[in-house]
Design a protein around this motif. Sequence first.
Motif, PDB file in Angstrom:
ATOM      1  N   SER A   1       0.854  -1.195   0.000  1.00 12.71           N
ATOM      2  CA  SER A   1       0.000   0.000   0.000  1.00 12.71           C
ATOM      3  C   SER A   1       0.886   1.240   0.000  1.00 12.71           C
ATOM      4  O   SER A   1       0.623   2.213  -0.721  1.00 12.71           O
ATOM      5  CB  SER A   1      -0.892   0.029   1.253  1.00 12.71           C
ATOM      6  OG  SER A   1      -1.847  -1.000   1.225  1.00 12.71           O
ATOM      7  N   GLU A   2       1.929   1.187   0.799  1.00 14.61           N
ATOM      8  CA  GLU A   2       2.835   2.325   0.959  1.00 14.61           C
ATOM      9  C   GLU A   2       3.602   2.605  -0.339  1.00 14.61           C
ATOM     10  O   GLU A   2       3.809   3.762  -0.715  1.00 14.61           O
ATOM     11  CB  GLU A   2       3.819   2.036   2.103  1.00 14.61           C
ATOM     12  CG  GLU A   2       3.176   1.908   3.489  1.00 14.61           C
ATOM     13  CD  GLU A   2       2.431   0.583   3.720  1.00 14.61           C
ATOM     14  OE1 GLU A   2       2.499  -0.309   2.855  1.00 14.61           O
ATOM     15  OE2 GLU A   2       1.767   0.455   4.763  1.00 14.61           O
ATOM     16  N   CYS A   3       4.031   1.548  -1.015  1.00 16.06           N
ATOM     17  CA  CYS A   3       4.771   1.715  -2.275  1.00 16.06           C
ATOM     18  C   CYS A   3       3.907   2.382  -3.343  1.00 16.06           C
ATOM     19  O   CYS A   3       4.364   3.266  -4.065  1.00 16.06           O
ATOM     20  CB  CYS A   3       5.273   0.368  -2.783  1.00 16.06           C
ATOM     21  SG  CYS A   3       6.600  -0.322  -1.778  1.00 16.06           S
ATOM     22  N   PHE A   4       2.655   1.937  -3.447  1.00 16.83           N
ATOM     23  CA  PHE A   4       1.805   2.530  -4.489  1.00 16.83           C
ATOM     24  C   PHE A   4       1.404   3.960  -4.116  1.00 16.83           C
ATOM     25  O   PHE A   4       1.193   4.805  -4.991  1.00 16.83           O
ATOM     26  CB  PHE A   4       0.602   1.627  -4.778  1.00 16.83           C
ATOM     27  CG  PHE A   4       1.044   0.286  -5.302  1.00 16.83           C
ATOM     28  CD1 PHE A   4       1.778   0.207  -6.477  1.00 16.83           C
ATOM     29  CD2 PHE A   4       0.795  -0.888  -4.611  1.00 16.83           C
ATOM     30  CE1 PHE A   4       2.245  -1.019  -6.956  1.00 16.83           C
ATOM     31  CE2 PHE A   4       1.254  -2.116  -5.075  1.00 16.83           C
ATOM     32  CZ  PHE A   4       1.980  -2.173  -6.253  1.00 16.83           C
ATOM     33  N   TYR A   5       1.359   4.228  -2.820  1.00 17.38           N
ATOM     34  CA  TYR A   5       1.147   5.593  -2.345  1.00 17.38           C
ATOM     35  C   TYR A   5       2.308   6.479  -2.818  1.00 17.38           C
ATOM     36  O   TYR A   5       2.095   7.560  -3.372  1.00 17.38           O
ATOM     37  CB  TYR A   5       1.066   5.553  -0.817  1.00 17.38           C
ATOM     38  CG  TYR A   5       0.732   6.863  -0.153  1.00 17.38           C
ATOM     39  CD1 TYR A   5      -0.569   7.141   0.254  1.00 17.38           C
ATOM     40  CD2 TYR A   5       1.716   7.820   0.102  1.00 17.38           C
ATOM     41  CE1 TYR A   5      -0.883   8.333   0.884  1.00 17.38           C
ATOM     42  CE2 TYR A   5       1.406   9.017   0.728  1.00 17.38           C
ATOM     43  CZ  TYR A   5       0.113   9.269   1.123  1.00 17.38           C
ATOM     44  OH  TYR A   5      -0.198  10.453   1.744  1.00 17.38           O
ATOM     45  N   ALA A   6       3.523   6.024  -2.605  1.00 17.96           N
ATOM     46  CA  ALA A   6       4.706   6.803  -3.006  1.00 17.96           C
ATOM     47  C   ALA A   6       4.766   7.001  -4.519  1.00 17.96           C
ATOM     48  O   ALA A   6       5.076   8.090  -5.015  1.00 17.96           O
ATOM     49  CB  ALA A   6       5.979   6.115  -2.506  1.00 17.96           C
ATOM     50  N   MET A   7       4.438   5.937  -5.265  1.00 17.35           N
ATOM     51  CA  MET A   7       4.441   6.047  -6.732  1.00 17.35           C
ATOM     52  C   MET A   7       3.441   7.102  -7.200  1.00 17.35           C
ATOM     53  O   MET A   7       3.724   7.891  -8.109  1.00 17.35           O
ATOM     54  CB  MET A   7       4.062   4.703  -7.371  1.00 17.35           C
ATOM     55  CG  MET A   7       5.234   3.738  -7.481  1.00 17.35           C
ATOM     56  SD  MET A   7       4.714   2.139  -8.190  1.00 17.35           S
ATOM     57  CE  MET A   7       4.476   2.584  -9.928  1.00 17.35           C
ATOM     58  N   ALA A   8       2.260   7.099  -6.582  1.00 18.57           N
ATOM     59  CA  ALA A   8       1.208   8.041  -6.963  1.00 18.57           C
ATOM     60  C   ALA A   8       1.680   9.480  -6.789  1.00 18.57           C
ATOM     61  O   ALA A   8       1.591  10.299  -7.719  1.00 18.57           O
ATOM     62  CB  ALA A   8      -0.046   7.789  -6.119  1.00 18.57           C
ATOM     63  N   PHE A   9       2.218   9.773  -5.614  1.00 14.32           N
ATOM     64  CA  PHE A   9       2.605  11.158  -5.343  1.00 14.32           C
ATOM     65  C   PHE A   9       3.807  11.576  -6.187  1.00 14.32           C
ATOM     66  O   PHE A   9       3.910  12.728  -6.610  1.00 14.32           O
ATOM     67  CB  PHE A   9       2.848  11.358  -3.841  1.00 14.32           C
ATOM     68  CG  PHE A   9       1.561  11.522  -3.086  1.00 14.32           C
ATOM     69  CD1 PHE A   9       1.004  12.787  -2.923  1.00 14.32           C
ATOM     70  CD2 PHE A   9       0.869  10.422  -2.588  1.00 14.32           C
ATOM     71  CE1 PHE A   9      -0.209  12.947  -2.257  1.00 14.32           C
ATOM     72  CE2 PHE A   9      -0.343  10.576  -1.927  1.00 14.32           C
ATOM     73  CZ  PHE A   9      -0.887  11.837  -1.756  1.00 14.32           C
ATOM     74  N   SER A  10       4.707  10.644  -6.442  1.00 14.65           N
ATOM     75  CA  SER A  10       5.871  10.960  -7.247  1.00 14.65           C
ATOM     76  C   SER A  10       5.476  11.326  -8.681  1.00 14.65           C
ATOM     77  O   SER A  10       5.955  12.307  -9.253  1.00 14.65           O
ATOM     78  CB  SER A  10       6.821   9.752  -7.239  1.00 14.65           C
ATOM     79  OG  SER A  10       7.784   9.884  -8.237  1.00 14.65           O
ATOM     80  N   GLU A  11       4.572  10.535  -9.252  1.00 12.93           N
ATOM     81  CA  GLU A  11       4.187  10.818 -10.641  1.00 12.93           C
ATOM     82  C   GLU A  11       3.372  12.109 -10.730  1.00 12.93           C
ATOM     83  O   GLU A  11       3.489  12.859 -11.699  1.00 12.93           O
ATOM     84  CB  GLU A  11       3.418   9.624 -11.224  1.00 12.93           C
ATOM     85  CG  GLU A  11       3.250   9.636 -12.739  1.00 12.93           C
ATOM     86  CD  GLU A  11       4.565   9.464 -13.541  1.00 12.93           C
ATOM     87  OE1 GLU A  11       5.536   8.888 -13.004  1.00 12.93           O
ATOM     88  OE2 GLU A  11       4.606   9.933 -14.702  1.00 12.93           O
ATOM     89  N   LEU A  12       2.586  12.367  -9.684  1.00 10.12           N
ATOM     90  CA  LEU A  12       1.822  13.628  -9.651  1.00 10.12           C
ATOM     91  C   LEU A  12       2.753  14.832  -9.523  1.00 10.12           C
ATOM     92  O   LEU A  12       2.435  15.927 -10.021  1.00 10.12           O
ATOM     93  CB  LEU A  12       0.865  13.633  -8.461  1.00 10.12           C
ATOM     94  CG  LEU A  12      -0.591  13.253  -8.675  1.00 10.12           C
ATOM     95  CD1 LEU A  12      -1.378  13.555  -7.414  1.00 10.12           C
ATOM     96  CD2 LEU A  12      -1.215  13.970  -9.868  1.00 10.12           C
ATOM     97  N   ALA A  13       3.859  14.632  -8.836  1.00 12.97           N
ATOM     98  CA  ALA A  13       4.847  15.722  -8.731  1.00 12.97           C
ATOM     99  C   ALA A  13       5.376  16.082 -10.117  1.00 12.97           C
ATOM    100  O   ALA A  13       5.610  17.254 -10.422  1.00 12.97           O
ATOM    101  CB  ALA A  13       5.988  15.311  -7.809  1.00 12.97           C
ATOM    102  N   ILE A  14       5.542  15.065 -10.966  1.00 12.55           N
ATOM    103  CA  ILE A  14       5.988  15.327 -12.347  1.00 12.55           C
ATOM    104  C   ILE A  14       4.913  16.109 -13.112  1.00 12.55           C
ATOM    105  O   ILE A  14       5.198  17.080 -13.792  1.00 12.55           O
ATOM    106  CB  ILE A  14       6.311  14.008 -13.085  1.00 12.55           C
ATOM    107  CG1 ILE A  14       7.353  13.195 -12.296  1.00 12.55           C
ATOM    108  CG2 ILE A  14       6.788  14.287 -14.514  1.00 12.55           C
ATOM    109  CD1 ILE A  14       7.639  11.809 -12.866  1.00 12.55           C
ATOM    110  N   SER A  15       3.660  15.662 -12.948  1.00 11.38           N
ATOM    111  CA  SER A  15       2.564  16.308 -13.693  1.00 11.38           C
ATOM    112  C   SER A  15       2.415  17.774 -13.317  1.00 11.38           C
ATOM    113  O   SER A  15       2.096  18.613 -14.149  1.00 11.38           O
ATOM    114  CB  SER A  15       1.224  15.629 -13.410  1.00 11.38           C
ATOM    115  OG  SER A  15       1.301  14.241 -13.515  1.00 11.38           O
ATOM    116  N   THR A  16       2.582  18.060 -12.049  1.00 15.41           N
ATOM    117  CA  THR A  16       2.215  19.390 -11.546  1.00 15.41           C
ATOM    118  C   THR A  16       3.406  20.273 -11.193  1.00 15.41           C
ATOM    119  O   THR A  16       3.256  21.491 -11.097  1.00 15.41           O
ATOM    120  CB  THR A  16       1.390  19.246 -10.240  1.00 15.41           C
ATOM    121  OG1 THR A  16       2.217  18.568  -9.263  1.00 15.41           O
ATOM    122  CG2 THR A  16       0.116  18.447 -10.471  1.00 15.41           C
ATOM    123  N   GLY A  17       4.541  19.641 -10.921  1.00 18.88           N
ATOM    124  CA  GLY A  17       5.676  20.402 -10.413  1.00 18.88           C
ATOM    125  C   GLY A  17       5.497  20.849  -8.967  1.00 18.88           C
ATOM    126  O   GLY A  17       6.321  21.597  -8.441  1.00 18.88           O
TER     127      GLY A  17
END
Lengths: 400, 400
Positions: free
Chosen positions: B120-136
Motif C-alpha cells: 500500500s505504501e509503495c503505491f502511495y509513493a508512486m502516486a505522489f511521485s508521478e503527480l509531482a511530475i505532472s504538476t511540479g
Amino acid sequence: MADRRLQEFYKEISEDLSRCVNFWLKHSHDTEYGGFFDCLGPRGEVYDDTKHVWLQGRQVWAYARLYNEEEQYRRKDILETAEKAAAFLKKFAKHPKTWKCYLALTRDGRPIKMQRTIFSECFYAMAFSELAISTGHDEYRVEALSMMDKIIYWVREDPTDLLFGYPPMAGEPEVNPLNVPMMILCLVDQMETMDTELSERYAEIAEWSVNQIRAHIQRNGTVILENVDQEGRELPGSSGRVMVPGHSIEAGWFLLNYAIKNGRPELADTAINKFMIKPFEYGWDKEHGGLFYFLDADGLSPVQLEWNMKLWWTHNEAMIAFLMAYQHTGRLEILKKFEQVFDYVYAKHVDRKYGEWFGYLNRDGTVCMDFKGGPWKGCFHVPRALLMCKKMLQEITNTN
Amino acid sequence: MADRRLQEFYKEISEDLSRCVNFWLKHSHDTEYGGFFDCLGPRGEVYDDTKHVWLQGRQVWAYARLYNEEEQYRRKDILETAEKAAAFLKKFAKHPKTWKCYLALTRDGRPIKMQRTIFSECFYAMAFSELAISTGHDEYRVEALSMMDKIIYWVREDPTDLLFGYPPMAGEPEVNPLNVPMMILCLVDQMETMDTELSERYAEIAEWSVNQIRAHIQRNGTVILENVDQEGRELPGSSGRVMVPGHSIEAGWFLLNYAIKNGRPELADTAINKFMIKPFEYGWDKEHGGLFYFLDADGLSPVQLEWNMKLWWTHNEAMIAFLMAYQHTGRLEILKKFEQVFDYVYAKHVDRKYGEWFGYLNRDGTVCMDFKGGPWKGCFHVPRALLMCKKMLQEITNTN
C-alpha cells in the motif's frame, strides 16, 4: 430406492473409510516430535512438514472418534498416537497466558502464524473432548472445557485476546459470519457427547448459536448468505452477497441434529428446506455436476478466484446432511440428493488406488491439485462423513 | 518478423489503450468522496464501493503517467481527478503517526484492514511521485520522498511500525520474498524519473535490491524461486518451492531497465535469460496456452488453489518484458515470444466490446470471473503495459 442401491452405498463407503484411515495411519505420524504430517502427496509423501493446528486438532478428534465408535479402530496404537499429538498441541499450540492458539507450527512446535479467529481453538477443544471420552481422563475433559469457556468468552464477552493487540478498525462492519455460530453449535454437541449433563450449562449459548445461524436466511428464505450484520440484515458489497452452498448445507445438518435432539420439528424443517435443499439447488453445477465453492447472490462473479472449483468437504457435508435428513423424514427425494452427491464423488473425488480423496477439482471435475493433505485439508471431513454415513446407512437398512 | 505484424501490434495496442482508459474515465470516478470505485463489473457497473488502497494509489499513478506521457490524455479533468484521489489518500490511507497505510477503506475513507507489508505504501509513493511530475508541486514530491524514506527504513532498519504490534513469531523463517526488492527497485526508478539527481541518493538501495532479486536464481540458474532465505538459500516446504513465472518475468524487465540505464550488460543478460526466457519456458501452458499463475519447482501440485489460472497481469508484464528485451537485443526469437503472448491475450483476455481485460481465466482460457475491476485488479497493469508497449513499438518501427 432399491435396497440394492443402499447396500452399494454402505459397501462403497465402508471400504472407502478403511482406505482413508489406512492412508493417515500409514503416512502421517511424526514419531519423532509427535503430531502429524498434514501435507501429504497423492501417495502419502510428505511434501511440507509444517503443522497446521486446525488439522492437528481435527486428526486427534478423528482418531479418538474412530477409536470410540468403530470396533476395528479401537486399537491401542491409534489412541496412543492421538494422545501423543494432543500432548504436542497442549505444549506448543496455545499461547500459555491467553490460550489463543496458533494457526501453524514448525515440525518441532515453534509458532509460525496466528489468526484473529476461533477455529484453531475450536478444533483444540474438540480434540481434547473426544479424547476424554476415549480415556476417561479428567485432565482431557478439563482442558476441553477450559478452552470452551475461553471461546465462549471471546465470542460473547470480550474479543481482546482473540485480536492479539490489533483491534477492529473504524470501517470494519460488525459481521455475523456463519462459521462462528456453526462452530459453537458443533462444540456444544461435542461437549454433550462427552457428558450429557452439560446440556443445561450450554443451553443458552446453543440457542444463541441457532438464532445467529438462522439470521443467515435472507431474501425471503431463498438464500443463505455467508455474512450478515449483527441485526440480521444483508451487508453491502461482495462479502454481503457471498454464498458458500456447502457451508450452508453443513450448517443444515448441525441444525437438524440439534433439532432432533431437542424435539424441535419446526427447526428441523428450516434446517432441511432452507439450509440444505435450497443451497443444493442453487449451488449444484448443472453443467458439470458438483457443488460450486462460492456464489454471488445476485449472480455476479464472486471475487474468490476459486469460486467455481469443486471441493471435497462441501460434498462430504452434503452426504451427511442428506442422509440425516432422509433418515429423519423418510422422504425419497432427499435420498435422491444423497445419491446425486454419492455418484459425483465416487466418480470424481475418490482415489481408490492410494486412498483418501482428491480435495480440489477444476470446475469440470478433473483433478486440479493431486495432494491428499494440504494446509487446509487433513484427516477430518472425509473420515467424519464416511463414519457418520456408514452408521446411518446401517440403521436405515436395518429398519427397512 | 514482417513489418506488417509490428504495425498490427501497434494498432491493436493503441486502440486497446483508448478503450481501457475510457473504461476507467467513464465508470470509476467517485465524484462525491474523491478516489475511485475499483470494483467494476464487465460493463463498468460498481458492485462494491470498498476502496482498495493499492488500486487507488495505482490509478492515481496511471492517470498522472498518462497525463505526462500521452498527448491525448494531457487533460485537465484527468489531472484534477488524480489530484482529488491523492488528497483522499493523503487524508485517509495512512496512519497519521507511523505512516503505515491501510489495505482497504470504506467509500468515505474509514479503515477496514491493514497488512504487514509495504505495498500500500509503495503505491502511495508512486502516486505522489508521478503527480509531482505532472504538476511540479513540491508538496507531492515531499510526500513521495517521505514515504520512500519510511519504506526503506522499514525494510532495511526496523520493521516494527510495519508489523503494528504483532512481532514475528519464533518459527517464522527469515524470508527474502521476490516482491520486496522488486518494489524497491521499481520505486527507485520512479523517483529517478521524477528527478534524475536522486540517482546517487538511491544508488546503494538499488544495488541492494538487485542483489536481493538475483538471490532468487536457484538450482543452477534453471528456476526463479519466489521465496529464498536471507542467505540466498532455498527454503524448505511448499513456500520454498513456489514459482510465479509472471512475477519472475516482471522482475526481469525491472532488472533490464536498470541494467540499460546503468550500462550493465552482464545484468541485462541475466535479466533476459534467467528471469524472462527460462520462466516463460517452464511457465507457459503447452496444452492451453497462457502463463500458469503458480508452479512448484519439483513439479508437485502447488498449494495455491488458483495455480492453474491465467491472469491478466502476468501477460501484461510478459508483453513489456519481451518487447523491452527485443528492443535491447534485436533478437528475433524474443520478439516471437512477445508475439506469442500478444496472440494469446488478444484472443482471450481483451474485451473489445466494453473495454479493459478479463483478468481471471480458467486454465483453458475461458473467462472465470467477468469483472474488470476487483479487490486486486484496478487501473494499472493493463494501461501501464499498453502505454509502454505502444511507445516501444513506435520506437522500434521508426528505426526499422
